[in-house]
Design an enzyme around this catalytic site. Structure first.
Site, PDB file in Angstrom:
ATOM      1  N   GLY A  97       0.602  -1.422  -0.241  1.00 35.29           N
ATOM      2  CA  GLY A  97       0.100  -0.069  -0.078  1.00 35.29           C
ATOM      3  C   GLY A  97       1.141   1.543  -0.027  1.00 35.29           C
ATOM      4  O   GLY A  97       1.415   1.663  -0.897  1.00 35.29           O
TER       5      GLY A  97
ATOM      6  N   CYS B 293      13.372   5.137  -2.987  1.00 33.92           N
ATOM      7  CA  CYS B 293      12.279   4.660  -4.156  1.00 33.92           C
ATOM      8  C   CYS B 293      13.288   4.329  -5.099  1.00 33.92           C
ATOM      9  O   CYS B 293      13.123   4.263  -6.546  1.00 33.92           O
ATOM     10  CB  CYS B 293      11.424   5.014  -4.397  1.00 33.92           C
TER      11      CYS B 293
END
Length: 216
Positions: free
Chosen positions: A150, A168
């Site tokens: 999520g 990321c």
């Protein structure tokens, strides 16, 4: 078609048991299983996605690194951050993967807008950004039309561990949080606002809470 959503508050829990519970829930659910959003706060942990490259782990030190089956590279979870796991029947909701990502990003953007913070999403780099800094990360796995993993929203936390990775997979990416933007929300207040926006943007007719429930 089911249009009810359960909010499950898990409190403060280690990452691995919750990860295992997400996989088990997704494997066991059927066409009549309610969709759920799990709200949790983790102790310090780095998670490395399926496409994760070791070069983005710069100096994890004493913080554990866990390989997971979501998309994306490496991110950090820790105290003072909201994590919402999205256990959804995406096919039943009639959403594409892009539509689900947009709903999640838009929910964060709307919560920030309530506090006069302008945020935006990047089409080639999922997540939510304020100016040039990332405030929320997304990572999903879709299995047989059902999602898990999520999003995370930085509220009031120690951001130092983000300097130990390329967040990321982006070297030099700045990271921010609500506190540093002048938004004085408790973790619980921010989580409740986000859960309600998610429920609306995902198209649910009603939602309800399971207080202090344990992941199964």
């Amino acid at each position: 078609m089911l249009k009810s959503l359960l909010f499950r508050r898990l409190g403060h829990q280690e990452y691995q048991p919750v990860f295992d519970a997400m996989q088990a829930f997704t494997e066991a659910r059927d066409a009549d299983t309610l969709d759920e959003l799990w709200q949790v706060e983790h102790p310090p942990v780095f998670t490395q996605g399926l496409a994760g490259k070791a070069e983005h782990l710069l100096a994890p030190g004493d913080i554990p690194v866990i390989q997971v089956d979501r998309g994306g590279q490496v991110t950090y979870h820790g105290p003072g951050q909201i994590v919402i796991y999205c256990l959804l029947d995406v096919r039943r909701l009639g959403l594409s993967v892009r539509g689900l990502v947009t709903a999640l990003e838009q929910s964060v953007i709307e919560v920030l807008a309530m506090h006069n913070v302008t945020a935006y999403a990047r089409p080639n780099a999922p997540g939510v950004y304020v100016e040039d800094a990332k405030i929320a990360s997304l990572g999903l796995r879709i299995r047989q039309g059902r999602s898990y993993h999520g999003l995370s929203l930085n509220v009031d936390m120690d951001l130092e561990p983000f300097s130990r990775i390329n967040p990321c997979g982006y070297p030099g990416l700045r990271v921010t949080q609500l506190r540093d933007l002048g938004v004085a929300l408790t973790l619980e207040a921010a989580a409740q606002a986000l859960l309600l926006r998610l429920s609306h943007n995902l198209g649910y007719l009603k939602s309800f809470f399971a207080i202090n429930a344990v992941a199964r």
